[in-house]
Design a protein around this motif. Structure first.
Motif: not given
Length: 142
Positions: A40-48, A72-74
Motif C-alpha cells: 500500500t505504499d503508493i496509496q499511502d503516499k510513502k516517501c520510500g 497517494g491519491k489512488c
C-alpha cells in the motif's frame, strides 16, 4: 567503547537503510502471496526508496506531474497505481534496485576487513553478529 559503538552503528545504519529500501521494493513489486500482504505504499503516499529515486533523480516533468496528481491519491489495484508501477519499471528502478542491493551487501561485507571490523574485533564484538543478520535479509523475498 565509543569506537566500537560508532563502528557498529555505521554498519547497522547501512543495513537499516538497505532493509528499508528492500521493504519499499517488495511492497511495490512483491505479490501478496510472496510478501504476505497487499502493498500500500503508493496509496499511502510513502516517501520510500522507489518514489524518491523516481521523483528526485529520474522522472521528467511530465512524469513528475503524473506522480503529483496520483501518488497517494489512488487506490491499490487502480489503473493509476499500475501506471505508477509501470513508470518505475520504465525508469529502470527494478535494475537500479538490484544494483543497489548488491552494492549495499558488498559495502557491508567489506566493512569486515576495514578499520571498523578491526575495532569491533578488538572490542570483542564478533563480526558474525552482523553477518548472520545480513544473510537473513540479503535478497529476501518476503
Amino acid at each position: 567503547n565509543k569506537d566500537a559503538f560508532d563502528a557498529a552503528r555505521e554498519i547497522l545504519v547501512t543495513m537499516g537503510v538497505y532493509f528499508q529500501a528492500q521493504d519499499d521494493y517488495l511492497d511495490c513489486f512483491g505479490t501478496p502471496e510472496q510478501i504476505g500482504k497487499i502493498g500500500t505504499d503508493i496509496q499511502d503516499k510513502k516517501c520510500g526508496w522507489l518514489f524518491t529515486k523516481a521523483y528526485h533523480q529520474l522522472a521528467n516533468d511530465d512524469q513528475k506531474a503524473f506522480l503529483d496528481k496520483h501518488y497517494g491519491k489512488c487506490k491499490v489495484g487502480s489503473s493509476e497505481e499500475l501506471k505508477i508501477k509501470a513508470l518505475y519499471e520504465d525508469l529502470g528502478l527494478k535494475q537500479m534496485y538490484v544494483e543497489y542491493e548488491q552494492a549495499s551487501y558488498d559495502k557491508i561485507m567489506n566493512m569486515k576487513n576495514s578499520d571498523k571490523g578491526a575495532t569491533l574485533a578488538k572490542a570483542g564484538v564478533p563480526w558474525q553478529v552482523f553477518e548472520v543478520f545480513l544473510q537473513k535479509v540479503y535478497k529476501r523475498s518476503k
